[in-house]
Enzyme design. Structure first.
Site, short mmCIF file in Angstrom:
data_model
loop_
_atom_site.label_atom_id
_atom_site.label_comp_id
_atom_site.label_asym_id
_atom_site.label_seq_id
_atom_site.Cartn_x
_atom_site.Cartn_y
_atom_site.Cartn_z
NE ARG A 126 -1.49 8.59 -5.23
CZ ARG A 126 -0.25 8.68 -4.73
NH1 ARG A 126 0.32 7.62 -4.19
NH2 ARG A 126 0.40 9.82 -4.77
CG LEU A 182 -2.03 -0.97 1.39
CD1 LEU A 182 -2.77 -0.74 2.70
CD2 LEU A 182 -3.00 -0.89 0.23
CG ASP A 183 0.60 4.27 -3.01
OD1 ASP A 183 1.38 3.41 -3.44
OD2 ASP A 183 -0.22 4.87 -3.72
NE ARG A 184 6.34 7.86 3.44
CZ ARG A 184 7.25 7.89 4.42
NH1 ARG A 184 6.88 8.14 5.65
NH2 ARG A 184 8.51 7.67 4.16
#
Length: 308
Positions: A244, A143-145
């Site tokens: 995104r 997962l992205d930060r």
């Protein structure tokens, strides 16, 4: 395939518990309760970190016990699990660990991360090693930060490979909630494109078919206001930054996502949360499903302001 040692569900064979019925210091309590152990033996047991009060290890002779406390004496040193920062464990067995990650915590170290930066991976490695120093964990997906939510790690390389090789078939549901800018007019929709990465590490959709990795995102509107929309987003493919990029493409970038066109920081974080992960367990073959709540922050833009 390497099998992890099964964690005992109880430690009756390794430890003994004593209820506290009257106020007393720990050392005299132990001398009174451990049959056949002299003062020096009890002191040694304490010094070796084999005593806990209500599950917390202590070496203090004069620890003040109160009625209702439970003192546990273990035959081995009590290994306290290191505290977790920015994550909580939702499920763990000998094959996998499923966690809920907070926004702001790196999943695994990145090239740009500082060497000793706290990551979910590093913390979980320390967690499994309290049981056996040879234990390890393996990354399955990321997962992205700045994205929060459900994430899974494997506890052996064989399970990691099995999950990664059959990911499309194994994962039954990957549902996110996204807080995006503007009012999304279409109640539901699908975005399909070919994703590529630019030299500046930004993902974008190629105008040419079959140029890049195919990415498919389904969305449906949960709530809207004049300025924001809350979407449920289902991934058919799991590409880097997929949601995104696709949200920017339909003209509704994810809140707080400056990299992909957002103009607002309405909630002080990225408006993306991995809400549901459901998959076929790699060993039992059963469907397991992990669901989390929609973060309260994501609902704030839709709450009516309080009248003075």
């Amino acid at each position: 395939m390497h099998k992890g040692r099964k964690r005992p569900t109880h430690q009756a064979d390794k430890s003994k518990s004593y209820p506290v019925t009257e106020p007393m210091e720990l050392l005299p309590f132990l001398i009174k309760n451990i049959s056949g152990a002299g003062r020096n033996v009890v002191k040694s047991i304490l010094a070796h970190g084999q005593v806990s009060v209500d599950g917390k290890a202590t070496t203090a002779y004069n620890y003040s016990l109160q009625p209702g406390h439970t003192v546990t004496v273990s035959k081995e040193r009590i290994q306290e699990k290191p505290p977790m920062e920015g994550l909580s464990i939702m499920f763990e067995d000998e094959h996998i660990i499923v966690i809920k990650k907070d926004a702001g915590l790196l999943s695994v170290s990145s090239d740009s991360a500082k060497e000793n930066e706290l990551t979910a991976y590093r913390q979980l490695m320390a967690h499994v090693r309290t049981e056996n120093p040879k234990n390890r964990i393996f990354v399955v997906h990321r997962l992205d930060r700045d994205t929060s939510g459900v994430m899974m790690f494997a506890k052996s390389e064989a399970i990691q490979q099995q999950l990664q090789n059959s990911w499309q078939d194994t994962v039954q549901e990957r549902i996110y909630v996204a807080l995006v800018e503007g009012t999304v007019k279409k109640e539901k929709g699908t975005v399909s494109s070919w994703l590529k990465e630019s030299k500046t590490l930004k993902m974008y959709s190629s105008p040419y078919p079959n140029d890049g990795l195919h990415a498919v995102t389904h969305y449906k509107v949960l709530r809207t206001s004049k300025s924001f929309s809350l979407l449920e987003v289902q991934l058919e493919t799991g590409r880097k930054n997929q949601i995104r990029v696709h949200m920017e493409e339909i003209g509704h970038p994810v809140v707080g996502d400056k990299k992909y066109g957002a103009r607002t920081k309405a909630i002080g974080r990225l408006g993306l949360h991995a809400r549901v992960l459901a998959f076929i367990h790699p060993v039992s073959g059963k469907l397991v499903r992990f669901e989390t709540d929609i973060p309260k922050l994501f609902l704030k833009p839709f709450q009516a302001p309080v009248q003075p």
